[in-house]
Design a protein around this motif. Sequence first.
Motif, PDB file in Angstrom:
ATOM      1  N   VAL A   1      16.650   0.195 -52.759  1.00 42.79           N
ATOM      2  CA  VAL A   1      17.552   1.354 -52.810  1.00 42.79           C
ATOM      3  C   VAL A   1      17.281   2.110 -54.120  1.00 42.79           C
ATOM      4  O   VAL A   1      17.467   1.564 -55.201  1.00 42.79           O
ATOM      5  CB  VAL A   1      19.037   0.922 -52.739  1.00 42.79           C
ATOM      6  CG1 VAL A   1      19.953   2.126 -52.853  1.00 42.79           C
ATOM      7  CG2 VAL A   1      19.289   0.163 -51.450  1.00 42.79           C
ATOM      8  N   PRO A   2      16.828   3.378 -54.013  1.00 44.85           N
ATOM      9  CA  PRO A   2      16.425   4.076 -55.234  1.00 44.85           C
ATOM     10  C   PRO A   2      17.581   4.323 -56.193  1.00 44.85           C
ATOM     11  O   PRO A   2      18.723   4.486 -55.770  1.00 44.85           O
ATOM     12  CB  PRO A   2      15.889   5.417 -54.725  1.00 44.85           C
ATOM     13  CG  PRO A   2      15.904   5.370 -53.257  1.00 44.85           C
ATOM     14  CD  PRO A   2      16.672   4.180 -52.806  1.00 44.85           C
ATOM     15  N   LEU A   3      17.254   4.338 -57.457  1.00 42.48           N
ATOM     16  CA  LEU A   3      18.217   4.796 -58.453  1.00 42.48           C
ATOM     17  C   LEU A   3      18.282   6.327 -58.365  1.00 42.48           C
ATOM     18  O   LEU A   3      17.384   6.962 -57.800  1.00 42.48           O
ATOM     19  CB  LEU A   3      17.757   4.372 -59.846  1.00 42.48           C
ATOM     20  CG  LEU A   3      18.008   2.907 -60.202  1.00 42.48           C
ATOM     21  CD1 LEU A   3      17.448   2.597 -61.590  1.00 42.48           C
ATOM     22  CD2 LEU A   3      19.499   2.570 -60.163  1.00 42.48           C
ATOM     23  N   PRO A   4      19.330   6.949 -58.921  1.00 36.46           N
ATOM     24  CA  PRO A   4      19.435   8.407 -58.834  1.00 36.46           C
ATOM     25  C   PRO A   4      18.142   9.100 -59.283  1.00 36.46           C
ATOM     26  O   PRO A   4      17.609   8.804 -60.358  1.00 36.46           O
ATOM     27  CB  PRO A   4      20.592   8.717 -59.794  1.00 36.46           C
ATOM     28  CG  PRO A   4      21.443   7.485 -59.752  1.00 36.46           C
ATOM     29  CD  PRO A   4      20.486   6.339 -59.605  1.00 36.46           C
TER      30      PRO A   4
ATOM     31  N   ALA B   1      12.406  12.239 -66.536  1.00 36.95           N
ATOM     32  CA  ALA B   1      13.779  11.817 -66.840  1.00 36.95           C
ATOM     33  C   ALA B   1      14.652  11.757 -65.582  1.00 36.95           C
ATOM     34  O   ALA B   1      15.393  10.798 -65.383  1.00 36.95           O
ATOM     35  CB  ALA B   1      14.404  12.770 -67.857  1.00 36.95           C
ATOM     36  N   TYR B   2      14.560  12.791 -64.737  1.00 40.49           N
ATOM     37  CA  TYR B   2      15.555  12.937 -63.665  1.00 40.49           C
ATOM     38  C   TYR B   2      14.979  12.859 -62.260  1.00 40.49           C
ATOM     39  O   TYR B   2      15.744  12.890 -61.290  1.00 40.49           O
ATOM     40  CB  TYR B   2      16.310  14.268 -63.841  1.00 40.49           C
ATOM     41  CG  TYR B   2      16.839  14.434 -65.243  1.00 40.49           C
ATOM     42  CD1 TYR B   2      17.834  13.586 -65.726  1.00 40.49           C
ATOM     43  CD2 TYR B   2      16.303  15.382 -66.117  1.00 40.49           C
ATOM     44  CE1 TYR B   2      18.295  13.689 -67.026  1.00 40.49           C
ATOM     45  CE2 TYR B   2      16.766  15.504 -67.417  1.00 40.49           C
ATOM     46  CZ  TYR B   2      17.752  14.655 -67.871  1.00 40.49           C
ATOM     47  OH  TYR B   2      18.197  14.747 -69.155  1.00 40.49           O
ATOM     48  N   GLY B   3      13.663  12.802 -62.134  1.00 40.37           N
ATOM     49  CA  GLY B   3      13.067  12.734 -60.801  1.00 40.37           C
ATOM     50  C   GLY B   3      13.542  13.893 -59.935  1.00 40.37           C
ATOM     51  O   GLY B   3      13.575  15.049 -60.376  1.00 40.37           O
TER      52      GLY B   3
ATOM     53  N   CYS C   1      19.894  19.377 -61.928  1.00 37.93           N
ATOM     54  CA  CYS C   1      20.144  19.652 -63.343  1.00 37.93           C
ATOM     55  C   CYS C   1      19.886  21.137 -63.652  1.00 37.93           C
ATOM     56  O   CYS C   1      20.678  21.790 -64.332  1.00 37.93           O
ATOM     57  CB  CYS C   1      19.266  18.728 -64.187  1.00 37.93           C
ATOM     58  SG  CYS C   1      19.332  19.050 -65.949  1.00 37.93           S
ATOM     59  N   LEU C   2      18.791  21.671 -63.137  1.00 36.88           N
ATOM     60  CA  LEU C   2      18.431  23.066 -63.446  1.00 36.88           C
ATOM     61  C   LEU C   2      19.211  24.068 -62.597  1.00 36.88           C
ATOM     62  O   LEU C   2      19.391  25.221 -63.001  1.00 36.88           O
ATOM     63  CB  LEU C   2      16.930  23.282 -63.233  1.00 36.88           C
ATOM     64  CG  LEU C   2      16.018  22.490 -64.178  1.00 36.88           C
ATOM     65  CD1 LEU C   2      14.562  22.686 -63.773  1.00 36.88           C
ATOM     66  CD2 LEU C   2      16.226  22.919 -65.622  1.00 36.88           C
ATOM     67  N   GLY C   3      19.639  23.641 -61.421  1.00 36.51           N
ATOM     68  CA  GLY C   3      20.478  24.495 -60.578  1.00 36.51           C
ATOM     69  C   GLY C   3      19.847  25.832 -60.239  1.00 36.51           C
ATOM     70  O   GLY C   3      18.666  25.910 -59.886  1.00 36.51           O
ATOM     71  N   THR C   4      20.647  26.891 -60.409  1.00 36.59           N
ATOM     72  CA  THR C   4      20.210  28.221 -59.973  1.00 36.59           C
ATOM     73  C   THR C   4      19.483  28.996 -61.069  1.00 36.59           C
ATOM     74  O   THR C   4      19.266  30.210 -60.930  1.00 36.59           O
ATOM     75  CB  THR C   4      21.436  29.048 -59.535  1.00 36.59           C
ATOM     76  OG1 THR C   4      22.367  29.040 -60.641  1.00 36.59           O
ATOM     77  CG2 THR C   4      22.095  28.455 -58.294  1.00 36.59           C
ATOM     78  N   ALA C   5      19.116  28.326 -62.139  1.00 35.46           N
ATOM     79  CA  ALA C   5      18.469  29.036 -63.260  1.00 35.46           C
ATOM     80  C   ALA C   5      17.213  29.765 -62.782  1.00 35.46           C
ATOM     81  O   ALA C   5      16.408  29.203 -62.039  1.00 35.46           O
ATOM     82  CB  ALA C   5      18.111  28.040 -64.358  1.00 35.46           C
ATOM     83  N   THR C   6      17.070  31.006 -63.216  1.00 34.98           N
ATOM     84  CA  THR C   6      15.855  31.756 -62.868  1.00 34.98           C
ATOM     85  C   THR C   6      15.090  32.179 -64.126  1.00 34.98           C
ATOM     86  O   THR C   6      14.044  32.818 -64.038  1.00 34.98           O
ATOM     87  CB  THR C   6      16.186  33.025 -62.039  1.00 34.98           C
ATOM     88  OG1 THR C   6      17.139  33.794 -62.777  1.00 34.98           O
ATOM     89  CG2 THR C   6      16.752  32.667 -60.673  1.00 34.98           C
TER      90      THR C   6
END
Length: 534
Positions: free
Chosen positions: A415-418, A452-454, A460-465
């Motif tokens: 079961v993968p980690l986040p 770091a976050y896969g 984490c970055l969301g809607t950033a453009t």
Amino acid sequence: MDNTTTTHDAVDLLIVGGGINGTGIARDAVGRGLSVVMVEMNDLASGTSSASTKLFHGGLRYLEYFEFRLVREALIEREVLLRAMPHISWPMRFVLPYHPDMRFEGETPTSKVLNTLMPWMRGRRPAWLIRFGLFLYDTLAGRKMLPGTSRVDLRDGPEGTPLTDKFSTAFEYSDCWIEDSRLVALNARDAADRGAAILPRTKVTGAKRVDGIWAVTLQDAHSGDSRVVRAKMLVNAGGPWVGDILNAKAGVNSSEGVRLVRGSHIVTRKLYDQDKCYFFQGVDGRIIFAIPYETDFTLIGTTDAEHEDPAVPPVCTPEEQAYLLDFANQYFTRQITADDIVWTYSGVRPLYDEGASSATAATRDYTLKVNTDGGAPMLNIFGGKITTYRRLAESALDKIAPFFPGLSGPWTAGVPLPGGDFAVDGFDALVAKLATDYPFLSAFHARRLVRAYGTDAWLCLGTATSAADLGKDFGATLCAREVEWLMDKEFAQTAEDIVWRRSKLGLRLSKAEIDILSGWMDTKRTELQRAAAE
Ligand SMILES: Cc1cc2nc3c(=O)[nH]c(=O)nc-3n(C[C@H](O)[C@H](O)[C@H](O)COP(=O)(O)OP(=O)(O)OC[C@H]3O[C@@H](n4cnc5c(N)ncnc54)[C@H](O)[C@@H]3O)c2cc1C
């Protein structure tokens, strides 16, 4: 001092210690349906679990101590873990240069056998024995993904370039890297997502059995306030503090204990260009690693030194630094000095104390003991490695299960980690996709975020453009958006939590930049507390 005291209904487990063992057990237990509170007196992984050599490894040298159970379990576990977290763990090749002068540590079972059968070797490690050890390492492992052992001609390949001419032959084998403190943060996050209460900066100051239930006093590090939480079972995953929790905090008389053995590392600027690690054997029978680290650095360690008191913060002493420099200088052509050291760190191994003769010889295996004196059960964890944390958690649940009839079985393998839900060989493709989706990221930044976050890098970055959408830039690609993510999802509270544990950006940020981050996080925390209180 208790300022306030309240009681709650009893939770199933109260776990003391937010290192790899405490968070690993919390994740496994909550996933089986137990109600879990996990407390950590400082930051997650602020104890030993951020100070390791950062290897998922079988431990080649433990074969000389005939620790076959531990080595086999750890070797098999490497691939299970790698599959569940291909962002924070990756395979590495280890080059073991050979020279006939290399010696055993005198007290290993293997050296005793060899001294009896082949006294003329006078403690030297023969090449055939190293080959045999590596053969065992390959065979015990049940390898499916990691390549096996091979021989390397150092006069020919890039592996020999940084080494002195003394070495012409080497052996090469596989182990895996693991970002140790990120492993802890992700286990804690997954446990929390599944319903566990994860409470960093909360110290257990006392625990007693009242009417068959634990009454555990918790103190908040910020406010100093105390409260009592009732728990059906107490799990002591205090690492180096296991004895303190058992005896001083819970008042249990126990002869079981840990032997505290300090291990230190030095970090230098990158010492060589190829991407393999070195496994150096010394004339004193010890071994050290030299490992490519954080793209631009080399990690060298470790030492073994007795450490009396867990309350004394471990540091890499000048003697340990000199030892590691001297050891590495016996191998590298370019001689390094104290001026090359850019950072050091040190941790204390909590080794199960079974009376071994030396720190190096003390077992790295783990032992779990349940204490039921006076009713409510207490599980105490002695020893254990990062590599075996998931198996240790399963063994802990085996000990916990009899007190919670009907508990479901093991579930964490596979079961993968986040963020780890992608193919083991899919890292480069994921970096390329992130760079396409967020074209304003530098190559370094995109790679760092996927490491770091896969797959969570997108969340984490969301809607950033644009880079501006990521908010304040603290330097070295660390932006407000990521800091908020770490505070919100990974329990980070201070700049140190972020620059030395959730990341290693402390190697790249100046003190002034870290101070600015610290001030920004203080303000943010106050805002969050105010909002939560309203
Ligand atoms: C130098 C070195 C190199 C190593 N290299 C490797 C390696 O490459 N691979 C590997 O597999 N293993 C390695 N290890 C071993 C591994 O790091 C440890 O076995 C493991 O991190 C121990 O984890 P833990 O959770 O038991 O302890 P810790 O990480 O120390 O966690 C215990 C936690 O309990 C908390 N705590 C204590 N008392 C209280 C209290 N009263 N209330 C609340 N919280 C409390 C502490 O603050 C601490 O954070 C290495 C160890 C060292 C020292």
